[in-house]
Write an enzyme that holds these catalytic residues in place. Structure first.
Site, PDB file in Angstrom:
ATOM      1  N   SER A  27       0.820  -1.200   0.000  1.00 31.29           N
ATOM      2  CA  SER A  27       0.000   0.000   0.000  1.00 31.29           C
ATOM      3  C   SER A  27       0.860   1.258   0.000  1.00 31.29           C
ATOM      4  O   SER A  27       1.677   1.444  -0.894  1.00 31.29           O
ATOM      5  CB  SER A  27      -0.961  -0.048   1.200  1.00 31.29           C
ATOM      6  OG  SER A  27      -1.982   0.910   1.068  1.00 31.29           O
TER       7      SER A  27
ATOM      8  N   ASP B 149     -10.278  -4.325  -5.221  1.00 32.38           N
ATOM      9  CA  ASP B 149      -9.580  -3.545  -4.201  1.00 32.38           C
ATOM     10  C   ASP B 149     -10.214  -2.152  -4.147  1.00 32.38           C
ATOM     11  O   ASP B 149     -10.051  -1.354  -5.061  1.00 32.38           O
ATOM     12  CB  ASP B 149      -8.092  -3.466  -4.539  1.00 32.38           C
ATOM     13  CG  ASP B 149      -7.273  -2.759  -3.464  1.00 32.38           C
ATOM     14  OD1 ASP B 149      -7.867  -2.132  -2.563  1.00 32.38           O
ATOM     15  OD2 ASP B 149      -6.030  -2.841  -3.527  1.00 32.38           O
TER      16      ASP B 149
ATOM     17  N   HIS C 191      -7.469  -5.561  -0.328  1.00 37.29           N
ATOM     18  CA  HIS C 191      -6.289  -4.700  -0.330  1.00 37.29           C
ATOM     19  C   HIS C 191      -5.072  -5.319   0.350  1.00 37.29           C
ATOM     20  O   HIS C 191      -3.996  -4.725   0.302  1.00 37.29           O
ATOM     21  CB  HIS C 191      -6.654  -3.378   0.370  1.00 37.29           C
ATOM     22  CG  HIS C 191      -5.644  -2.299   0.218  1.00 37.29           C
ATOM     23  ND1 HIS C 191      -5.273  -1.762  -1.010  1.00 37.29           N
ATOM     24  CD2 HIS C 191      -4.898  -1.636   1.146  1.00 37.29           C
ATOM     25  CE1 HIS C 191      -4.356  -0.815  -0.823  1.00 37.29           C
ATOM     26  NE2 HIS C 191      -4.114  -0.721   0.473  1.00 37.29           N
TER      27      HIS C 191
END
Length: 282
Positions: free
Chosen positions: A96, A219, A247
């Protein structure tokens, strides 16, 4: 200095190989999110795990509101760890927001990195029509920050479910919620603002280190169009579409995550026994 960084960022080194492989957790998490992934690489790599200041078992007395109010503060944490270990040509795996932290670090010190592996990355979370769709309207993110400040436990519950976006993985969502709840809300809120309101679209065009983008299915945080935007605008990048939903594939689908990372490193002809040796003795 070296020992200070090792303690400050709770650095742990494992593995039998010489080629450094750094794992960096995403927003609100610590190095233990990699527990189902990193053992698969221990035989062939020097595994480096760390926590950003304010998370996990880092030295929270080192937290500075000004420094960590910007993404650059977390970039500096990563650069400090690389310098303390005298790393060269490391493979960086970031989840991320750590994908962008790794990218920014590589722009500053490209010699530290040989490959970037970006799991569910996003250069900007805010929609900027018509040129860019990041997944969120600014007002949505402001509302998220407001909830975080007024009802942190409620935010942690809602956000963890949103991240996973997979009712079959309720246990993983609860794991994430527990991680958020164990973090000081001040640290989490500060990192959230640095993460969600940063726009790195200009920086990705300057990338020099080869990268792999792992794009997850459904996602909500980093939609498919975001991964494809990254791939289109980031030099030397490759994109792989994962079957994993949500995610956090390193937590929900570690086997697939391991497989795609290993396949990429093989395609890149990254030697299992590399030349990049970290100086772990300080």
């Amino acid at each position: 200095m070296v020992q200070n960084i090792m303690k400050r960022n709770n650095v742990h080194i494992r593995g039998k190989g010489k080629k450094p492989l750094i794992f960096a957790a995403g927003f609100g998490c610590d190095q233990t999110v990699w527990n189902d992934v990193f053992p698969a690489f221990e035989e062939d790599y020097q595994i480096i795990l760390f926590d950003y200041v304010g998370f996990g078992n880092s030295d929270i007395t080192a937290f500075d509101l000004m420094k960590y109010g910007e993404l650059s503060g977390y970039v500096q944490d990563l650069l400090d760890v690389c310098e303390a270990l005298d790393l060269k040509d490391a493979v960086f795996v970031g989840h991320s927001v750590s994908s962008m932290i790794g990218l920014l670090a590589s722009l500053s010190k490209p010699e530290y990195f040989s490959q970037m592996i970006m799991i569910a990355p996003s250069p900007s979370y805010v929609n900027d029509p018509p040129a860019y769709y990041g997944g969120f309207e600014m007002k949505d993110l402001l509302n998220l920050m407001d909830l975080m400040e007024k009802n942190y436990i409620g935010w942690a519950n809602a956000f963890s479910i949103t991240l996973l976006n997979n009712t079959a993985k309720a246990g993983v969502a609860k794991n994430l919620e527990d991680r958020f709840c164990s973090t000081d809300p001040l640290f989490a809120n500060t990192f959230a603002k640095a993460c969600f309101f940063t726009d790195n679209r200009k920086e990705i065009t300057k990338a020099t280190v080869p990268s792999l983008i792992l794009q997850c299915t459904e996602d909500v945080i980093a939609p498919r169009v975001v991964g494809e935007y990254l791939h289109e605008h980031m030099p030397n990048s490759k994109i792989t579409y994962m079957n994993a939903i949500g995610h956090c594939p390193h937590m929900s689908d570690p086997e697939e995550t391991i497989l795609v990372i290993k396949n990429y490193l093989l395609e890149q002809s990254v030697p299992l026994i590399g030349e990049g040796v970290g100086n772990i003795n300080g």
